[in-house]
Scaffold this active site. Structure first.
Site, PDB file in Angstrom:
ATOM      1  N   TRP A 145       0.845  -1.196   0.000  1.00 30.59           N
ATOM      2  CA  TRP A 145       0.000   0.000   0.000  1.00 30.59           C
ATOM      3  C   TRP A 145       0.876   1.240   0.000  1.00 30.59           C
ATOM      4  CZ3 TRP A 145      -4.742  -0.744  -1.335  1.00 30.59           C
ATOM      5  CH2 TRP A 145      -5.664   0.306  -1.269  1.00 30.59           C
ATOM      6  N   ASP A 195      -0.299  11.316  -0.091  1.00 31.55           N
ATOM      7  CA  ASP A 195      -1.377  12.288   0.068  1.00 31.55           C
ATOM      8  C   ASP A 195      -2.702  11.591   0.341  1.00 31.55           C
ATOM      9  OD1 ASP A 195      -1.959  11.209  -2.438  1.00 31.55           O
ATOM     10  OD2 ASP A 195      -2.538  13.132  -3.297  1.00 31.55           O
ATOM     11  N   GLU A 212      -3.712   8.802  -1.792  1.00 29.54           N
ATOM     12  CA  GLU A 212      -2.866   7.607  -1.639  1.00 29.54           C
ATOM     13  C   GLU A 212      -2.068   7.277  -2.895  1.00 29.54           C
ATOM     14  OE1 GLU A 212      -6.135   4.927  -0.272  1.00 29.54           O
ATOM     15  OE2 GLU A 212      -5.190   5.164   1.674  1.00 29.54           O
ATOM     16  N   GLU A 213      -1.712   8.301  -3.653  1.00 26.21           N
ATOM     17  CA  GLU A 213      -1.015   8.075  -4.916  1.00 26.21           C
ATOM     18  C   GLU A 213       0.327   8.783  -5.003  1.00 26.21           C
ATOM     19  OE1 GLU A 213      -5.027   7.673  -7.724  1.00 26.21           O
ATOM     20  OE2 GLU A 213      -3.928   9.559  -7.649  1.00 26.21           O
ATOM     21  N   GLU A 246     -18.789   6.362  -4.598  1.00 28.58           N
ATOM     22  CA  GLU A 246     -17.594   7.191  -4.553  1.00 28.58           C
ATOM     23  C   GLU A 246     -17.593   8.205  -5.687  1.00 28.58           C
ATOM     24  OE1 GLU A 246     -13.111   5.985  -3.737  1.00 28.58           O
ATOM     25  OE2 GLU A 246     -13.668   5.525  -5.814  1.00 28.58           O
TER      26      GLU A 246
END
Length: 586
Positions: free
Chosen positions: A147, A203, A206-207, A429
């Protein structure tokens, strides 16, 4: 599925809004009806995703916020520290505003977070970076898969949520509970924030691994209000007070003349125009603040110019925004270069754009005037074409025109969301950039929470002040925090032939973020056929958990990685200490 009637009514209403005042009010009534219904659905949607008794959270631990009941394509059956903190910030604000039925859930959340702070995970242990772990299984055990970690926004966001609750406890005669139950959790999060705010991390999307405006904004607020709470409780948080101005000074680095560059110290190939910045502005909204540029308050010139820049970046790339020129609300995504699920608009991003408008209106009405300057003029010109730079008092017609126009602009974002919300009110989402159909994870908790947060602000319900008016002065010179480094010596036995060399690479910046091209070379000064040792010493922050591997580069440039799994270690905990890792090539 959308009902034909809902679609036709929405389209008709949006068209009629430009025809006349009488019809406009009819549309406003229609929007109010939608908001009332959707608010009830959204609160139920949030509570349904919280264990143990939420209807969509069966199997989740008490107080665990499930991001979404979706378990495949995508799998969001986890509890994220960030999403959970933002969700409970909303619930705690609703509780403080009068919904006392939420207190049992809040207490379960507190117990769950106290437990999670003690769970060792791939980001580290309780005192070695583990609080920066982004997500856990819904039973509150560690997720150990690959992750984007660490993510440093979780601890300050959780500290903020619990600080609001602790302040309420103190105001209602429960000082000991705030000091003995809540403060220990907050103190750990603040200590993490103090130690790691000046280090890169992933961030909120998550990238991107770099310096995130969202993370730094959340850190600044948490340190300011954490220092104040410490004094109230008779505790100490001197590091909070000393580091908050440093964070505020660093935040100014993200301003790129007419918008906020949301991620710096990274080359991500993006403009930096990102909904991250709008979400930051509404998170750090203080109802007692002026329109302060330094803290990017929602009504500040910087935040308004940034709002325009971010929203405009989506106008031509989404088919659903066809015909939505500047001055009209638009579907808002994360950032224009997004490719996740083909890069669609997000419900929560669209609602964040609405919420900033309501926050700004509240602030203007409270301070009694509106200033239009060269930075914000382009934002105001979209809504009132002939407006000029100047300061407009509350008694002026221009002030009233701005309030009405910005309120209507916020409502227009809700109208966009209304148009693409299914008849049952379920919020996923994303919604498809071409058709508007819901996409990605179903029943996203954060989507429901974002709707509730925006309509609370629309109705004039605001959170308590977090102390922005007394802490918004930027130091004349940015001061870095005191360094606390250690050195780690990497030693590995690896048999090589002439022309081959050994390198080390890993998950932190000091180990080149897994880049084999930039890997740190080891030297073979102690190498012998019977003891083929390669070694190198690397300076890094103390008490930092990291993963690493050794690689071999051959004479022709071929890169050979040692076998899985990744190695895991923690740098020496004391400042200026030394550590040694002794390994065998595998």
């Amino acid at each position: 599925m959308y009902t034909t009637i809902l679609c036709l009514l929405t389209v008709a209403c949006l068209w009629l809004e430009g025809v006349g005042a009488l019809r406009h009010y009819s549309c406003r009534d229609d929007l109010n009806t939608f908001i009332t219904k959707q608010s009830n659905i959204s609160l139920h949607g949030v509570l349904a995703n919280i264990g143990p008794d939420g209807s969509r959270a069966h199997g989740a631990a008490a107080g665990a916020v499930v991001a979404s009941p979706s378990k495949s394509d995508p799998d969001y059956w986890y509890t994220w520290s960030r999403d959970s903190a933002l969700t409970f910030k909303l619930l705690i604000e609703l509780f403080v505003a009068g919904n006392k039925s939420l207190q049992p859930k809040i207490e379960q959340y507190i117990a769950a977070q106290a437990h999670l702070q003690g769970v060792t995970n791939p980001s580290g242990g309780p005192d070695t970076g583990g609080l920066g772990e982004p997500k856990f299984h819904v039973d509150l055990t560690a997720f150990t898969g690959s992750w984007g970690r660490p993510q440093r926004d979780g601890p300050p966001l959780r500290a903020t949520s619990l600080t609001i609750y602790a302040n309420w406890l103190v105001s209602n005669g429960a000082h000991s509970e705030a000091a003995n139950t809540i403060w220990p959790i907050i103190a750990k999060d603040l200590a993490y924030t103090v130690q790691y705010w000046n280090r890169t991390g992933f961030d909120l999307w998550e990238e991107v691994k770099g310096s995130s405006f969202f993370t730094l904004s959340a850190s600044y607020r948490a340190l300011v209000e954490g220092a104040a709470l410490a004094k109230t409780l008779g505790k100490q948080c001197s590091d909070c007070e000393s580091n908050a101005p440093r964070v505020l000074c660093f935040l100014q680095s993200f301003w790129a003349n007419d918008y906020i560059d949301s991620n710096i110290n990274v080359n991500a190939g993006r403009t930096g125009k990102d909904a991250n910045s709008i979400i930051s502005s509404i998170h750090t909204f203080d109802p007692a603040a002026a329109c302060t540029d330094a803290t990017f308050q929602p009504c500040s010139s910087r935040a308004l110019a940034n709002h325009k820049a971010v929203v405009d970046s989506f106008r031509t790339i989404y088919t659903v925004n066809k015909g939505r020129s500047p001055g009209r609300a638009a579907a808002v995504g994360r950032y224009s270069e997004d490719v996740y699920y083909q890069g669609n608009p997000w419900y929560l991003a669209t609602m964040a754009a609405a919420e900033q408008m309501y926050d700004a209106v509240y602030q203007w009405q409270k301070i009694g005037f509106i200033t239009v300057d060269t930075t914000s003029l382009s934002f105001f010109s979209d809504l009132i074409p002939n407006i000029a730079a100047g300061t407009y008092a509350q008694t002026s017609g221009t002030f009233t025109s701005i309030i009405n126009a910005v309120t209507a602009y916020g409502d227009d974002f809700i109208s966009v969301l209304k148009r693409y919300t299914p008849a049952d009110g379920s919020l996923s989402e994303q919604y498809d950039r071409g058709t508007g159909a819901p996409d990605s994870a179903v029943h996203l908790t954060w989507s429901y929470a974002s709707f509730l947060g925006a309509v609370e602000r629309r109705s004039g319900v605001v959170p308590p002040s977090w102390g922005e008016p007394g802490s918004n002065t930027v130091p004349p010179v940015c001061e870095a925090p005191p360094n606390c480094h250690s050195t780690m010596t990497f030693k590995v036995k690896a048999t090589t032939v002439p022309g081959e060399n050994i390198f080390v690479v890993g998950s932190i910046t000091e180990l080149k973020d897994w880049s084999p091209t930039d890997a740190i070379p080891l030297h073979a000064s102690q190498y012998t056929p019977s003891n083929p040792v390669w070694s190198a010493t690397v300076k890094m922050a103390a008490a930092t958990n990291f993963e690493y591997k050794y690689i071999k580069k051959t004479r022709d440039g071929t890169i050979v990685w040692e076998s899985d799994p990744n190695r895991n270690a923690t740098s020496s905990t004391a400042c200026n200490s030394e550590g040694v890792l002794t390994d065998q090539w595998r």
